[in-house]
Design a protein around this motif. Structure first.
Motif, short mmCIF file in Angstrom:
data_model
loop_
_atom_site.label_atom_id
_atom_site.label_comp_id
_atom_site.label_asym_id
_atom_site.label_seq_id
_atom_site.Cartn_x
_atom_site.Cartn_y
_atom_site.Cartn_z
N GLU A 1 0.72 -0.97 0.08
CA GLU A 1 0.20 0.12 -0.12
C GLU A 1 0.67 1.39 0.32
N SER A 2 1.97 1.12 0.61
CA SER A 2 3.05 2.34 0.43
C SER A 2 3.47 3.04 -0.75
N ILE A 3 3.62 1.59 -1.45
CA ILE A 3 3.65 1.43 -3.23
C ILE A 3 3.13 2.13 -3.99
N ALA A 4 2.65 2.07 -3.89
CA ALA A 4 1.11 1.73 -4.22
C ALA A 4 0.66 3.74 -4.35
N LYS A 5 0.57 4.07 -2.74
CA LYS A 5 0.49 5.30 -2.67
C LYS A 5 1.11 6.53 -3.13
N ALA A 6 2.09 5.81 -3.45
CA ALA A 6 3.39 6.58 -4.23
C ALA A 6 3.27 6.78 -5.29
N PRO B 1 17.95 2.77 -15.80
CA PRO B 1 18.01 2.47 -14.34
C PRO B 1 17.40 1.92 -13.59
N MET B 2 17.87 1.44 -12.20
CA MET B 2 16.89 1.21 -11.30
C MET B 2 16.62 1.54 -9.54
N ILE B 3 16.09 1.28 -8.93
CA ILE B 3 15.24 1.70 -7.99
C ILE B 3 15.49 0.59 -7.19
N CYS B 4 16.31 0.39 -5.70
CA CYS B 4 16.78 -0.67 -5.43
C CYS B 4 15.99 -1.03 -3.82
N PHE B 5 15.48 -2.24 -4.27
CA PHE B 5 14.44 -2.25 -2.56
C PHE B 5 15.30 -3.73 -2.01
N PRO B 6 16.46 -4.34 -2.10
CA PRO B 6 17.11 -5.49 -1.29
C PRO B 6 16.21 -5.95 -0.42
N LYS B 7 16.21 -7.03 0.14
CA LYS B 7 15.95 -7.53 1.34
C LYS B 7 16.82 -8.81 1.40
N SER C 1 13.50 0.84 10.94
CA SER C 1 14.62 -0.27 11.56
C SER C 1 13.79 -1.42 11.30
N ASP C 2 12.20 -1.46 10.84
CA ASP C 2 11.69 -2.78 10.39
C ASP C 2 12.00 -2.52 9.19
N GLU C 3 12.59 -2.31 8.79
CA GLU C 3 12.86 -2.97 6.86
C GLU C 3 11.71 -2.24 6.47
N PHE C 4 10.48 -1.38 6.78
CA PHE C 4 10.08 -0.44 6.11
C PHE C 4 10.43 0.50 4.96
N VAL C 5 9.23 0.17 4.14
CA VAL C 5 9.91 2.12 3.48
C VAL C 5 8.28 2.68 3.17
N ALA C 6 8.87 3.99 3.63
CA ALA C 6 7.50 4.98 3.14
C ALA C 6 7.38 5.67 2.36
N GLU D 1 7.10 8.15 0.91
CA GLU D 1 7.29 9.50 0.81
C GLU D 1 8.47 8.85 0.24
N GLU D 2 9.24 8.32 0.32
CA GLU D 2 10.96 7.66 -0.16
C GLU D 2 10.00 6.55 -1.21
N VAL D 3 9.47 6.55 -1.34
CA VAL D 3 9.63 5.67 -2.91
C VAL D 3 9.04 6.70 -3.45
N GLU D 4 8.69 7.97 -3.62
CA GLU D 4 8.30 9.01 -4.19
C GLU D 4 9.29 9.83 -4.28
N LYS D 5 10.00 9.80 -3.54
CA LYS D 5 11.35 10.66 -3.45
C LYS D 5 12.33 10.17 -4.92
N ALA D 6 12.22 8.10 -4.66
CA ALA D 6 13.58 7.64 -5.41
C ALA D 6 13.01 7.53 -6.77
N ILE D 7 11.58 7.90 -6.58
CA ILE D 7 10.93 7.79 -8.79
C ILE D 7 11.68 9.17 -9.48
N GLU D 8 11.72 10.28 -8.26
CA GLU D 8 12.00 11.39 -8.92
C GLU D 8 13.21 11.45 -9.05
N GLN D 9 13.74 10.68 -8.17
CA GLN D 9 15.65 11.31 -8.39
C GLN D 9 15.66 10.19 -9.75
#
Length: 484
Positions: free
Chosen positions: A310-315, A391-397, A422-427, A429-437
């Motif tokens: 849902e966080s990625i979807a909102k972004a 180009p890539m946006i990295c979300f390693p696990k 700390s829980d490996e969650f990505v907000a 805003e962070e996804v949106e920022k990475a896409i724009e970068q």
């Protein structure tokens, strides 16, 4: 008329032995295709499970309604042989954990592979001159030694990972410990590695027992292998490859990716598909402008939480960029299938993007409409993106993925990494920022330029006379020299 030497070469065989996973088999098959073009005969040996999942319904003449496995089949000039993995039924196999599966195949695999070699290669005109395995069936080297056959290992992660594991398991450098968990690691040929950049198997907090044990055995006995071949190319990882030249040399033979990514006919590819992709998404891409679509796929093993999706979807919704998102998740038997994302999101973005259970990734990454790839950084997917020039946006696990992401950022310089809490969650805003970068930021043009250069270098590496092609020729010459 062919000379006696020519006849001898026609009888020389190489056997590929693979773990029963698509991402392990395909690089071996593509290496096998290259060896075929150099005049060798090639055989793939894998478990009967692969026959039932892949070949049973796609190989002419072998469609049946029982569990009979043919002695051999041939696909694209490569003979395929099957051996039992030690499980009498699918139910027993599916009901066991990874640790147990590796124990069972480690016990039965050597016996069954040995019988297969005796039945197909001993006492006849065929000369089995080399066996090539991958790291997840390390017992193959011992089986090869029983028959006095030289063995090669095809390393299916980047050379950087080979260097890290070699130095870690042979105690050549200092790594994080329970008492010093956040130490920085400085290794030749690599950027400075923080804890978050290291493969999870070398961390003291690693919860997985099977793979670290397997890797430990592999790297402490690495001299069992006459060659270590790698699914990479020199121009991509030259610094770390050079750094290993006096320690334990590795030989690049890649990128071992679908042929269409290298500018060749897609019908010439020898890879297998264990899942059916939806080609309709290519038709959808055809309607989109060049460099506009965000492609999102986290592979076949990574399952994101509902909150993370849902966080990625909102972004995605906020950026308004077109997107193609692959979400492959099983449903519980007997229950109604659940939508992959909230209905509200699917409805609101139906003109913006599509969600599919599986995609023809090669075609997607090569498509001019795709601008970037949001990925879990599995090496096969990453190498496909590199070869496609994306180009890539990295979300390693886990496993090699954090280090692969580090390569994207500081070595390849073709993308960004999502910041996790700390829980490996990505907000959102962070996804949106990475896409724009990646798509519009100050570094976006540099990412595109570097990605295009690596794409060009990949094609040159596998072309006649390129770095990987020369390495394969030298490898074949060594095999032939060994049997004279």
């Amino acid at each position: 008329m062919a000379s006696s030497d020519d006849n001898k070469q026609e009888e020389v065989h190489v056997m590929l032995v693979a773990f029963s996973a698509q991402g392990h088999i395909n690089p071996l098959l593509r290496l096998g295709k290259s060896l075929l073009t150099k005049g060798l005969h090639v055989t793939l040996a894998t478990t009967e499970l692969v026959y039932h999942r892949v070949f049973k319904h796609t190989t002419t003449g072998h469609e049946d309604n029982n569990n009979t496995v043919p002695t051999s089949i041939t696909t694209n000039g490569i003979q395929v042989l099957f051996f039992p993995d030690g499980f009498p039924t699918d139910e027993e196999r599916n009901g066991t954990g990874l640790d147990k599966y590796m124990d069972v195949i480690g016990k039965h695999g050597p016996i069954n592979l040995s019988n297969l070699i005796k039945n197909h290669f001993l006492g006849g005109s065929k000369k089995l001159a080399c066996i090539i395995n991958n790291p997840f069936v390390p017992w193959v080297a011992d089986t090869a030694a029983e028959f006095n056959i030289p063995c090669a290992c095809l390393w299916i992660q980047p050379c950087a990972l080979f260097a890290i594991y070699y130095r870690f398991y042979n105690n050549l450098n200092h790594f994080p410990t329970l008492t010093d968990p956040d130490v920085s690691v400085e290794l030749p040929g690599l950027p400075l590695l923080q804890t978050q950049d290291l493969p999870t198997f070398v961390l003291p907090s690693n919860p997985f027992g099977t793979f670290p044990k397997l890797l430990s055995e592999l790297f402490q006995d690495i001299k069992k292998f006459k060659w270590v071949l790698t699914n990479s190319y020199y121009e991509l990882e030259k610094d770390v490859i050079d750094s290993m030249s006096d320690v334990f040399p590795v030989t690049t033979v890649g990128p071992l990716v679908p042929s269409s990514l290298l500018g060749e006919d897609e019908n010439s590819d020898v890879g297998i598909e264990m899942w059916k992709p939806q080609d309709s998404c290519v038709d959808w891409l055809n309607l989109k402008p060049d460099s506009s679509v965000i492609y999102i796929s986290f592979g076949s093993l990574t399952v994101l939480s509902s909150e993370q999706k849902e966080s990625i979807a909102k972004a995605l919704k906020k950026t308004k960029h077109p997107f193609l998102w692959v979400i492959k998740e099983g449903t519980v038997v007997g229950e109604e299938p659940k939508p992959p994302l909230p209905k509200e999101f699917m409805e609101e973005t139906k003109e913006q993007g599509i969600v599919v259970p599986w995609s023809p990734q090669t075609k997607v990454l090569a498509h001019p409409a795709v601008a970037c790839f949001l990925t879990h950084c599995g090496w096969n997917s990453m190498l496909e993106a590199v070869t496609a020039g994306k180009p890539m946006i990295c979300f390693p696990k886990w496993t090699d993925q954090p280090t692969n992401a580090k390569l994207v950022i500081d070595v390849f310089r073709t993308g960004v990494r999502l910041k996790q809490d700390s829980d490996e969650f990505v907000a959102t805003e962070e996804v949106e920022k990475a896409i724009e970068q990646v798509l519009r930021g100050p570094s976006s043009e540099e990412f595109k330029k570097n990605a295009a250069e690596l794409k060009r270098a990949a094609r040159e590496a596998v072309a006649q006379g390129g770095s990987s092609d020369r390495n394969i020729c030298a490898f074949v010459d060594e095999i032939l020299d060994n049997i004279k």
